[in-house]
Design an enzyme around this catalytic site. Sequence first.
Site, PDB file in Angstrom:
ATOM      1  N   THR A  25      10.311  -7.121   5.667  1.00 48.67           N
ATOM      2  CA  THR A  25      10.520  -7.308   3.881  1.00 48.67           C
ATOM      3  C   THR A  25      12.154  -8.359   3.354  1.00 48.67           C
ATOM      4  O   THR A  25      13.194  -7.446   3.874  1.00 48.67           O
ATOM      5  CB  THR A  25      10.355  -6.428   3.253  1.00 48.67           C
ATOM      6  OG1 THR A  25       9.070  -5.782   3.620  1.00 48.67           O
ATOM      7  CG2 THR A  25      10.391  -6.472   1.850  1.00 48.67           C
ATOM      8  N   TYR A 179       5.942   4.467   3.132  1.00 50.61           N
ATOM      9  CA  TYR A 179       5.399   4.955   2.600  1.00 50.61           C
ATOM     10  C   TYR A 179       4.374   5.181   2.734  1.00 50.61           C
ATOM     11  O   TYR A 179       3.643   6.205   3.550  1.00 50.61           O
ATOM     12  CB  TYR A 179       5.101   3.079   2.397  1.00 50.61           C
ATOM     13  CG  TYR A 179       6.033   2.216   2.034  1.00 50.61           C
ATOM     14  CD1 TYR A 179       7.718   2.009   1.148  1.00 50.61           C
ATOM     15  CD2 TYR A 179       7.076   1.538   3.812  1.00 50.61           C
ATOM     16  CE1 TYR A 179       8.391   1.611   1.042  1.00 50.61           C
ATOM     17  CE2 TYR A 179       8.702   0.730   3.494  1.00 50.61           C
ATOM     18  CZ  TYR A 179       9.180   0.753   2.069  1.00 50.61           C
ATOM     19  OH  TYR A 179      10.672   0.455   1.983  1.00 50.61           O
TER      20      TYR A 179
END
Length: 357
Positions: A25, A179
Amino acid sequence: MTTLFTPLKLGAITVPNRIFMAPLTRCRADAEHIPNALMAEYYVQRASAGLIIAEATMVIEGNSAFWMEPGIYSPDQITGWKRITDAVHAADGKIFLQLWHGGRACHPLLNQGVLPVAPSPIAITGDEVLTPDGKKPYVIPQELRDDELPGIVAGFKKAAENAKAAGFDGIEVHGANGYLLDEFLRDGTNKRPGPYGGSLENRARLTLEVLEAISLVWGSERVGLRISPLNSYNSMIDSDPIGLSTWLAGRLNEFHLAYLHVIRGDLFQQQSGDIMTPIRKHYRGVLIGNMDYTAEEANKDITEGKIDAIAFGTSFLANPDLPARIKASAALNQPNPATFYTPGSKGYTDYPALNPL
């Protein structure tokens, strides 16, 4: 290093080498979470990877955890990703998209005041999230009801359809690093009763339902899964990570996935143990190792059958031509953490190659 450069069959596709690019990311999309030309340049630079696994990408609008991460829920996002996949394919590369829901790592300041969701109302501790108003503490998430979970599965399925329209070669489900799906898998964050909490089978139910739904879109042989049973990132923990790894490895055989991608350790050294051995013993498909591998260790472990491929993260960030450098035994550029999440090309597309075009 010859083993690293042998082809590998990944489900429905064959890749030319076993040096994969891990999902990273880097927050270079725009405020509408649309991929752009700078991202295309970045991925094309790294097209010599056996497989590029593109970064964590939002499957459902309103679940941002990184401010400028890309999405795959809107027509403009599909168009933006299509430019990237076309460019990677023109450079003879293969690219999967990582489908992701941030869960409790999301923040109201990134999502128009909407609270994040999670299996249980437990906030991330020991860290802060970057928002337009600066770094802020994570908030207590809203506990998802059982009747809301089909909507999560449907969101992943629609994202899989969009990824197919965007021209990817396959998809990776993000079940790691604290997550949403990982929050359901591990008992440190899943304290709920009922069909999605308690036993290993119940905690894995949402992940397995997502895999089943996505496989209807792609066929399971173009679907991968990433897990991190030991990693304490995002204040994660599990009481029995080896037991979780062993059970999940056996259960996943029923899906005939393209691969299982495993982060083998813990970034913060809160938990330790060998999860790779039991996973290799019980999982019959392609196994990708990740986290702190050198090229020498990766080559040795592949030769010995411990793993089938290796996903390099920051090494691929700092070395766009990483396979060529490994083959030539050349020195590696060192990554600059100060530019990991900053806008623009610095620390993103400006790392030098051995033989620049």
